[in-house]
Design an enzyme around this catalytic site. Structure first.
Site, PDB file in Angstrom:
ATOM      1  N   ASN A  61       0.833  -1.210   0.000  1.00 36.05           N
ATOM      2  CA  ASN A  61       0.000   0.000   0.000  1.00 36.05           C
ATOM      3  C   ASN A  61       0.864   1.256   0.000  1.00 36.05           C
ATOM      4  O   ASN A  61       1.937   1.291   0.599  1.00 36.05           O
ATOM      5  CB  ASN A  61      -1.030   0.007   1.143  1.00 36.05           C
ATOM      6  CG  ASN A  61      -0.455  -0.245   2.521  1.00 36.05           C
ATOM      7  OD1 ASN A  61       0.518  -0.964   2.673  1.00 36.05           O
ATOM      8  ND2 ASN A  61      -1.079   0.343   3.529  1.00 36.05           N
ATOM      9  N   GLU A  63       0.459   5.296   0.653  1.00 38.67           N
ATOM     10  CA  GLU A  63      -0.443   6.334   1.176  1.00 38.67           C
ATOM     11  C   GLU A  63       0.011   7.725   0.741  1.00 38.67           C
ATOM     12  O   GLU A  63       1.072   7.901   0.152  1.00 38.67           O
ATOM     13  CB  GLU A  63      -0.524   6.200   2.701  1.00 38.67           C
ATOM     14  CG  GLU A  63      -1.119   4.855   3.092  1.00 38.67           C
ATOM     15  CD  GLU A  63      -1.409   4.723   4.579  1.00 38.67           C
ATOM     16  OE1 GLU A  63      -0.921   5.542   5.376  1.00 38.67           O
ATOM     17  OE2 GLU A  63      -2.134   3.770   4.933  1.00 38.67           O
ATOM     18  N   CYS A  72      -4.371   0.948  -2.173  1.00 40.84           N
ATOM     19  CA  CYS A  72      -4.178  -0.321  -1.468  1.00 40.84           C
ATOM     20  C   CYS A  72      -3.102  -1.177  -2.152  1.00 40.84           C
ATOM     21  O   CYS A  72      -2.831  -1.019  -3.351  1.00 40.84           O
ATOM     22  CB  CYS A  72      -5.475  -1.127  -1.473  1.00 40.84           C
ATOM     23  SG  CYS A  72      -6.808  -0.423  -0.508  1.00 40.84           S
ATOM     24  N   GLU A  74      -3.282  -4.302  -3.035  1.00 28.15           N
ATOM     25  CA  GLU A  74      -3.787  -5.183  -4.102  1.00 28.15           C
ATOM     26  C   GLU A  74      -3.837  -4.445  -5.438  1.00 28.15           C
ATOM     27  O   GLU A  74      -3.427  -4.978  -6.484  1.00 28.15           O
ATOM     28  CB  GLU A  74      -5.205  -5.677  -3.763  1.00 28.15           C
ATOM     29  CG  GLU A  74      -5.283  -6.547  -2.523  1.00 28.15           C
ATOM     30  CD  GLU A  74      -5.502  -5.770  -1.231  1.00 28.15           C
ATOM     31  OE1 GLU A  74      -4.975  -4.631  -1.109  1.00 28.15           O
ATOM     32  OE2 GLU A  74      -6.185  -6.295  -0.343  1.00 28.15           O
ATOM     33  N   CYS A 112     -10.417  -4.751   0.423  1.00 26.57           N
ATOM     34  CA  CYS A 112     -11.543  -3.813   0.549  1.00 26.57           C
ATOM     35  C   CYS A 112     -12.456  -3.950  -0.679  1.00 26.57           C
ATOM     36  O   CYS A 112     -12.095  -4.574  -1.682  1.00 26.57           O
ATOM     37  CB  CYS A 112     -11.031  -2.385   0.701  1.00 26.57           C
ATOM     38  SG  CYS A 112     -10.448  -1.656  -0.837  1.00 26.57           S
ATOM     39  N   CYS A 115     -10.992  -2.800  -4.042  1.00 34.39           N
ATOM     40  CA  CYS A 115     -10.009  -3.755  -4.583  1.00 34.39           C
ATOM     41  C   CYS A 115     -10.708  -4.968  -5.178  1.00 34.39           C
ATOM     42  O   CYS A 115     -10.315  -5.471  -6.233  1.00 34.39           O
ATOM     43  CB  CYS A 115      -9.020  -4.190  -3.507  1.00 34.39           C
ATOM     44  SG  CYS A 115      -7.775  -2.932  -3.167  1.00 34.39           S
TER      45      CYS A 115
HETATM   46  N1  THU Z   1      -5.301  -1.446   2.680  1.00 32.52           N
HETATM   47  C1  THU Z   1      -4.781  -2.254   1.712  1.00 32.52           C
HETATM   48  O1  THU Z   1      -3.682  -1.999   1.185  1.00 32.52           O
HETATM   49  N2  THU Z   1      -5.484  -3.346   1.366  1.00 32.52           N
HETATM   50  C2  THU Z   1      -6.654  -3.726   1.941  1.00 32.52           C
HETATM   51  O2  THU Z   1      -7.241  -4.709   1.518  1.00 32.52           O
HETATM   52  C3  THU Z   1      -7.207  -2.972   3.057  1.00 32.52           C
HETATM   53  C4  THU Z   1      -6.566  -1.657   3.322  1.00 32.52           C
HETATM   54  C5  THU Z   1      -4.522  -0.255   3.058  1.00 32.52           C
HETATM   55  C6  THU Z   1      -5.103   1.058   2.634  1.00 32.52           C
HETATM   56  C7  THU Z   1      -4.489   1.995   3.639  1.00 32.52           C
HETATM   57  O3  THU Z   1      -3.188   2.358   3.197  1.00 32.52           O
HETATM   58  C8  THU Z   1      -4.341   1.146   4.893  1.00 32.52           C
HETATM   59  O4  THU Z   1      -4.416  -0.199   4.459  1.00 32.52           O
HETATM   60  C9  THU Z   1      -5.422   1.404   5.941  1.00 32.52           C
HETATM   61  O5  THU Z   1      -6.682   1.324   5.407  1.00 32.52           O
END
Ligand code: THU
Length: 160
Positions: A61, A63, A72, A74, A112, A115
């Site tokens: 991920n 940010e 994310c 994925e 999520c 994704c």
């Molecule tokens: N996140 C992912 O990378 N994948 C997921 O399936 C759930 C959430 C990340 C997004 C964000 O950077 C952090 O986790 C918190 O939500």
């Protein structure tokens, strides 16, 4: 008329129950997780993708100070794979996530909704299901046999 939807999935109490290639994917996803850029949530997620030619690619991920601009693990990973190998099928996607300072009680982290929708685009395009694994750092793993299984009534190009 009442109808039901059933999904079947596999649960692994520990990664030692996985096959060799699944263990490799888990390791690659964990390595990628360690490099995640998640200074705002401190929630680190890694993803490893197995292609039909046996190659494995990984991502994590990313940010952003403008929160919605991040992405994310994925989607970061699969978009890169699709951009570079548009005609190579994806066989398996392995996701591992959890807070930076994980606790052994942290459960497997499912992708999520956004994704799921994004991954289904490629599952549909390649006309072949993708095994999806999600896990936590405590080694518990859940496996579904298609991304679609996690998103009943998904939207795809057939509706356009
Ligand atoms: N996140 C992912 O990378 N994948 C997921 O399936 C759930 C959430 C990340 C997004 C964000 O950077 C952090 O986790 C918190 O939500």
């Amino acid at each position: 008329m009442k109808k039901d939807i059933q999904i079947s999935y596999e649960y692994f109490k520990n990664s030692s129950e996985l096959s060799d290639i699944e263990k490799q994917l888990f390791e690659r996803a964990k390595e990628a997780r360690a490099k995640a850029y998640a200074p705002y949530s401190q929630f680190f997620v890694g993803c490893a993708v197995l292609l039909e030619n046996g190659e494995i690619y990984s991502g994590n991920n990313q940010e952003n100070a403008a929160f919605p601009s991040g992405l994310c693990a994925e989607r970061t990973t699969l978009f890169w794979v699709a951009a570079n190998f548009p005609d190579v099928k994806v066989k398996k996607i392995f996701v591992v996530g959890g807070p930076k300072e994980f606790h052994e009680k942290n459960p497997p982290i499912p992708p999520c909704g956004a994704c799921r929708q994004s991954l289904i685009e490629y599952e549909t395009k390649q006309n072949e299901n993708i095994d999806l694994y999600f896990s936590s750092m405590n080694e518990e793993v859940v496996k579904v046999h298609a991304v679609k299984d996690l998103l009943p009534f998904y939207f795809d190009a057939t509706f356009l």
